[in-house]
Design a protein around this motif. Structure first.
Motif, short mmCIF file in Angstrom:
data_model
loop_
_atom_site.label_atom_id
_atom_site.label_comp_id
_atom_site.label_asym_id
_atom_site.label_seq_id
_atom_site.Cartn_x
_atom_site.Cartn_y
_atom_site.Cartn_z
N ARG A 285 -14.99 -10.39 70.90
CA ARG A 285 -13.54 -10.24 70.84
C ARG A 285 -12.88 -10.46 72.20
N LYS A 286 -13.52 -9.94 73.23
CA LYS A 286 -12.98 -10.15 74.58
C LYS A 286 -12.92 -11.63 74.91
N MET A 287 -13.95 -12.35 74.56
CA MET A 287 -13.97 -13.78 74.83
C MET A 287 -12.88 -14.50 74.04
N ILE A 288 -12.71 -14.10 72.78
CA ILE A 288 -11.69 -14.74 71.94
C ILE A 288 -10.30 -14.47 72.49
N VAL A 289 -10.02 -13.22 72.89
CA VAL A 289 -8.70 -12.86 73.42
C VAL A 289 -8.43 -13.61 74.72
N LEU A 323 1.05 -17.18 67.84
CA LEU A 323 -0.15 -17.89 68.32
C LEU A 323 -1.34 -16.96 68.45
N LEU A 324 -1.13 -15.74 68.95
CA LEU A 324 -2.23 -14.80 69.10
C LEU A 324 -2.79 -14.38 67.74
N VAL A 325 -1.90 -14.23 66.77
CA VAL A 325 -2.36 -13.88 65.43
C VAL A 325 -3.21 -15.00 64.86
N LEU A 327 -4.85 -17.44 66.57
CA LEU A 327 -6.07 -17.70 67.35
C LEU A 327 -7.07 -16.55 67.30
N CYS A 328 -6.61 -15.31 67.15
CA CYS A 328 -7.51 -14.15 67.18
C CYS A 328 -7.87 -13.64 65.80
N GLY A 329 -7.31 -14.20 64.75
CA GLY A 329 -7.59 -13.71 63.41
C GLY A 329 -8.96 -14.12 62.93
N ASN A 330 -9.50 -13.33 62.00
CA ASN A 330 -10.81 -13.63 61.42
C ASN A 330 -10.73 -14.65 60.29
N ARG A 331 -9.52 -14.85 59.74
CA ARG A 331 -9.35 -15.77 58.63
C ARG A 331 -8.43 -16.92 59.04
N ASP A 332 -8.47 -17.97 58.25
CA ASP A 332 -7.58 -19.10 58.51
C ASP A 332 -6.13 -18.68 58.30
N ALA A 333 -5.27 -19.20 59.16
CA ALA A 333 -3.85 -18.84 59.10
C ALA A 333 -3.18 -19.44 57.87
N GLN A 334 -2.26 -18.69 57.26
CA GLN A 334 -1.46 -19.16 56.13
C GLN A 334 -0.05 -19.45 56.66
N PRO A 335 0.32 -20.73 56.79
CA PRO A 335 1.62 -21.06 57.40
C PRO A 335 2.79 -20.60 56.50
N VAL A 336 3.83 -20.16 57.16
CA VAL A 336 5.07 -19.77 56.51
C VAL A 336 6.22 -20.60 57.09
N VAL A 337 6.90 -21.32 56.25
CA VAL A 337 7.99 -22.18 56.69
C VAL A 337 9.28 -21.39 56.67
N ASN A 338 9.92 -21.28 57.87
CA ASN A 338 11.17 -20.55 58.00
C ASN A 338 12.31 -21.55 57.98
N SER A 339 13.12 -21.54 56.95
CA SER A 339 14.23 -22.49 56.84
C SER A 339 15.53 -21.94 57.38
N GLY A 340 15.52 -20.68 57.80
CA GLY A 340 16.73 -20.07 58.31
C GLY A 340 16.69 -19.92 59.80
N SER A 341 17.41 -18.97 60.31
CA SER A 341 17.48 -18.69 61.75
C SER A 341 16.75 -17.41 62.06
#
Length: 343
Positions: A285-289, A323-325, A327-341
């Motif tokens: 974990r230290k190396m990943i962080v 980015l930290l979530v 790069l440091c997560g154990n699972r593949d990231a699920q992208p969320v598209v923000n269409s607002g502000s």
């Protein structure tokens, strides 16, 4: 006790022929005396007496014949007095009243040299149990001067942190002074085995199983990174020195000592495995962080230098968090598209 090497010539074969001829001659003298006595000649009686007497005691000189193979020695005593040691391969003849001494002749340890003898003994015992007549083999009084390996049984010892560990060693050794080996100690094989156990216990209690903080294993008052697992060569060398110091008076030389088995005791092995796994996870974990923080810094610097986008402090914080979530997560990231502000 100083060892005295007998400079006896290898005259066993000539003496064998000499005593053999004399024994055959005694049979001839006995026959000759019997013929004279049968003819009524009384001077045949002395021949008859000499022939019978020599037939009764003529076998005694044959007891002085000694055969030595390469790497063997005999410690000889005459009426309880040490007279010397026979060394070197050859066929010798010595005083037939000399007795070979070896208190460890029947001692069988888990070592090279005793394995073959133990197998022979088991075969003889099995044959006797099956009802097959087998002649009993007398233990040889010869002392082996070859290099042998003693593999002592595993011991459970507490390391310097109090954790019980199981450890076994193999010691390579040989006899250098046969007189000391026979007369200085009661049984040099058992003496060596006990000294190996004692030296192993004395050295192991100085070291931790694995590298630990604030532990001084060298005795210089400075903490070091010595451990049973990581410094096995150093530990083995210290064990060899300790054993050699104890067995030098017995005429033995310890050539090398090696650790053959090392593990935590069964009662704490599972707990220590979990501890090692936890340490490995924390290090990972230290190396990943560290890597993730470096990648985030690089991304922010590249965006600022290229003028691709202008981010205020709040948006930078949100970007760093995302980015930290990822790069440091154990699972593949699920992208969320923000269409607002963001505001």
């Amino acid at each position: 006790m100083t060892e005295k090497i007998l400079n006896t010539r290898k005259n066993g074969l000539p003496m064998l022929f000499l005593w053999g001829i004399l024994y055959l001659a005694s049979i001839g003298v006995l026959i000759f005396g019997g013929i004279l006595l049968d003819e009524g000649k009384l001077f045949g009686i002395p021949f008859l007496v000499i022939g019978i007497l020599w037939l009764c005691i003529g076998w005694i000189p044959f007891l002085g014949l000694k055969l030595l193979n390469p790497g063997e020695a005999l410690v000889l005593t005459l009426f309880g007095n040490y007279i010397g040691t026979l060394k070197g391969d050859g066929y010798y003849w010595v005083n037939p009243f000399c007795a070979a001494v070896n208190p460890a002749a029947k001692t069988k340890l888990s070592q090279s040299g005793d394995v073959e003898a133990a197998n022979k003994a088991s075969v003889v015992f099995s044959a006797q149990a099956a009802g097959v007549p087998v002649s009993a083999e007398v233990a040889s009084k010869k002392i082996s001067t070859k290099i042998m390996t003693l593999n002592n049984s595993r011991q459970k010892i507490n390391d310097c942190l109090g954790n019980p560990v199981e450890i076994g060693i193999a010691v390579t050794w040989r006899v250098t002074d046969c007189a000391k080996a026979v007369f200085a100690v009661d049984n040099y094989k058992e003496y060596l085995s006990l000294q190996c156990d004692a030296a192993l216990r004395n050295i192991v209690r100085i070291y931790p199983y694995d590298v630990a903080q604030n532990v001084d294993t060298t005795g210089d008052g400075i903490a070091d990174e010595g451990s049973l697992r990581g410094s096995s060569d150093v530990v083995a060398a210290r064990i060899r020195e300790e054993i050699q110091e104890k067995v030098a008076e017995a005429g033995l030389e310890v050539i090398e000592a090696r650790i053959t088995y090392l593990a935590y005791a069964p009662e704490i092995a599972a707990v220590m495995l979990q501890r090692q796994q936890a340490s490995a996870i924390i290090d990972a974990r230290k190396m990943i962080v560290d890597g993730a923080v470096g990648m985030v810094e690089m991304a922010l610097n590249r965006l600022s230098e290229g003028g691709t986008v202008e981010l205020d402090e709040e948006r930078k914080a949100a970007m760093v968090s995302n980015l930290l979530v990822v790069l440091c997560g154990n699972r593949d990231a699920q992208p969320v598209v923000n269409s607002g502000s963001l505001y």
